[in-house]
Design a protein around this motif. Structure first.
Motif, PDB file in Angstrom:
ATOM      1  N   UNK A  48      15.478  43.753  54.780  1.00  0.00           N
ATOM      2  CA  UNK A  48      16.447  43.360  53.749  1.00  0.00           C
ATOM      3  C   UNK A  48      16.363  41.879  53.378  1.00  0.00           C
ATOM      4  N   UNK A  49      15.209  41.245  53.627  1.00  0.00           N
ATOM      5  CA  UNK A  49      15.103  39.801  53.396  1.00  0.00           C
ATOM      6  C   UNK A  49      14.290  39.423  52.158  1.00  0.00           C
ATOM      7  N   UNK A  50      13.854  40.374  51.376  1.00  0.00           N
ATOM      8  CA  UNK A  50      12.933  40.082  50.273  1.00  0.00           C
ATOM      9  C   UNK A  50      13.489  39.044  49.291  1.00  0.00           C
ATOM     10  N   UNK A  51      14.716  39.222  48.828  1.00  0.00           N
ATOM     11  CA  UNK A  51      15.308  38.290  47.860  1.00  0.00           C
ATOM     12  C   UNK A  51      15.408  36.891  48.475  1.00  0.00           C
ATOM     13  N   UNK A  52      15.854  36.805  49.711  1.00  0.00           N
ATOM     14  CA  UNK A  52      15.994  35.513  50.381  1.00  0.00           C
ATOM     15  C   UNK A  52      14.628  34.849  50.517  1.00  0.00           C
ATOM     16  N   UNK A  53      13.600  35.600  50.876  1.00  0.00           N
ATOM     17  CA  UNK A  53      12.260  35.027  51.008  1.00  0.00           C
ATOM     18  C   UNK A  53      11.736  34.534  49.667  1.00  0.00           C
ATOM     19  N   UNK A  58      10.852  28.556  47.104  1.00  0.00           N
ATOM     20  CA  UNK A  58      11.032  27.431  46.181  1.00  0.00           C
ATOM     21  C   UNK A  58      11.702  26.219  46.820  1.00  0.00           C
ATOM     22  N   UNK A  59      12.018  26.292  48.097  1.00  0.00           N
ATOM     23  CA  UNK A  59      12.667  25.176  48.779  1.00  0.00           C
ATOM     24  C   UNK A  59      11.660  24.065  49.073  1.00  0.00           C
ATOM     25  N   UNK A  60      12.156  22.856  49.173  1.00  0.00           N
ATOM     26  CA  UNK A  60      11.317  21.699  49.452  1.00  0.00           C
ATOM     27  C   UNK A  60      11.101  21.582  50.962  1.00  0.00           C
ATOM     28  N   UNK A  61       9.862  21.804  51.389  1.00  0.00           N
ATOM     29  CA  UNK A  61       9.538  21.761  52.809  1.00  0.00           C
ATOM     30  C   UNK A  61       9.554  20.337  53.363  1.00  0.00           C
ATOM     31  N   UNK A  68      12.704  31.973  58.378  1.00  0.00           N
ATOM     32  CA  UNK A  68      13.382  33.242  58.114  1.00  0.00           C
ATOM     33  C   UNK A  68      12.799  34.300  59.037  1.00  0.00           C
ATOM     34  N   UNK A  69      13.693  35.012  59.688  1.00  0.00           N
ATOM     35  CA  UNK A  69      13.324  36.064  60.619  1.00  0.00           C
ATOM     36  C   UNK A  69      14.041  37.343  60.215  1.00  0.00           C
TER      37      UNK A  69
END
Length: 92
Positions: A48-53, A58-61, A68-69
């Motif tokens: 259930x993590x597809x949208x979050x991934x 797009x986050x700045x590393x 994410x696990x």
């Protein structure tokens, strides 16, 4: 660290990243000078993590370590799906 229970509705799972980023920013401000908050670890229900991934890609590393696990509560196993840091960006 933030975890979402498998019984939560999908919109709650999808909102976990936003909540986690806001929480991390709050902690960084609150603990400034006393402790360092390196990043955010999210534990989401298996499958259930597809949208979050997609959003996390797009986050700045350079600003934080993003991890994410997916957690299989029944089998008590954890799978790493994404690990973004300034040194190595590796979407899973």
């Amino acid at each position: 660290m933030l975890g979402v229970n498998g019984d939560e509705a999908q919109p709650s799972v999808d909102a976990a990243l936003t909540f986690g980023v806001l929480w991390m920013n709050h902690q960084r401000q609150r603990l400034a000078g006393r402790a360092q908050v390196e990043g955010l670890k999210l534990f989401l229900p298996q499958g259930r993590s597809e949208i979050v991934r997609q959003r996390a890609a797009n986050l700045n590393a350079d600003l934080a370590k993003w991890q994410i696990y997916e957690l299989d509560e029944r089998g008590e196993t954890v799978a790493t799906f994404m690990w973004l840091t300034a040194a190595t960006s590796s979407p899973g």
